[in-house]
Design an enzyme around this catalytic site. Sequence first.
Site, short mmCIF file in Angstrom:
data_model
loop_
_atom_site.label_atom_id
_atom_site.label_comp_id
_atom_site.label_asym_id
_atom_site.label_seq_id
_atom_site.Cartn_x
_atom_site.Cartn_y
_atom_site.Cartn_z
N LYS A 85 -9.34 -1.48 1.97
CA LYS A 85 -7.96 -1.70 2.39
C LYS A 85 -7.16 -0.42 2.24
CE LYS A 85 -5.66 -5.61 1.54
NZ LYS A 85 -5.13 -6.73 0.72
C1 E4P Z 1 -3.30 -9.43 1.88
O1 E4P Z 1 -4.38 -8.89 2.01
C2 E4P Z 1 -2.50 -9.43 0.66
O2 E4P Z 1 -3.37 -9.43 -0.45
C3 E4P Z 1 -1.63 -10.65 0.47
O3 E4P Z 1 -1.78 -11.58 1.51
C4 E4P Z 1 -0.23 -10.37 0.05
O4 E4P Z 1 0.47 -11.58 -0.09
P1 E4P Z 1 1.79 -11.77 -0.96
O5 E4P Z 1 2.97 -11.44 -0.10
O6 E4P Z 1 1.77 -13.23 -1.33
O7 E4P Z 1 1.67 -10.87 -2.14
#
Ligand code: E4P
Length: 216
Positions: A85
């Site tokens: 990522k």
């Molecule tokens: C995506 O890969 C992220 O880990 C995640 O969906 C972030 O979500 P949040 O806004 O609940 O932290």
Amino acid sequence: MKIFLDTANVDDIREGVSWGIVDGVTTNPTLASKEAGNRTFWDIAKEIINIVQGPVNLEVTALDADGMVKEGKKLAAMGKNVVVKIPMTVEGLKAIVRLKKLGIKTNTTLIFNSNQALLAAKAGTDYVSPFVGRLDDIGESGMQIVKDILQIFLNYGIKTEIIVASVRHPVHVQEAALLGADIATVPFSILKMLVKHPKTDEGLAKFLEDWKKVKV
Ligand code: E4P
């Protein structure tokens, strides 16, 4: 639509995988911090990689392209199913190009508009992650961004997959599927909600009650 679990909790991942409906996992530094305890991130990541057959998304924390590539190589070396990522920044775009040349898959994270998704796709990313819940939180429509990205990718035959991220409730999952998003990544609490309906519980209780009257 593929469903990923958005967590670094190995117990939840193991349970979700046993249901036969988990296609992959996404983690981020915040999710990893919730599991910190006595174990290192590397130990936790290794266990997740062993549990999950599909993509396991692990995030870099460096802000410069050199650092992202270095971390990305280390993460990718942990398993064939690791996707790195990368945050949506200029340095992130440079890292995506370099990681692609090394055969390492990337998921561009923290996407908040369709232009960011287009640029990440052009740089060669394999996945883009629009954060729908965080957009809803500030009064914008997260799902409209997903719809726009889908249309743009369709216009140009772009193969990058769309992961609907920052999912807050089951309606987000339903909307993602209706739009035709490739993947929704969901917290385990929401995965459990997807299974449930009060009429299912009520119906089952009635069946079991009535079964007591049947001679067997
Ligand atoms: C995506 O890969 C992220 O880990 C995640 O969906 C972030 O979500 P949040 O806004 O609940 O932290």
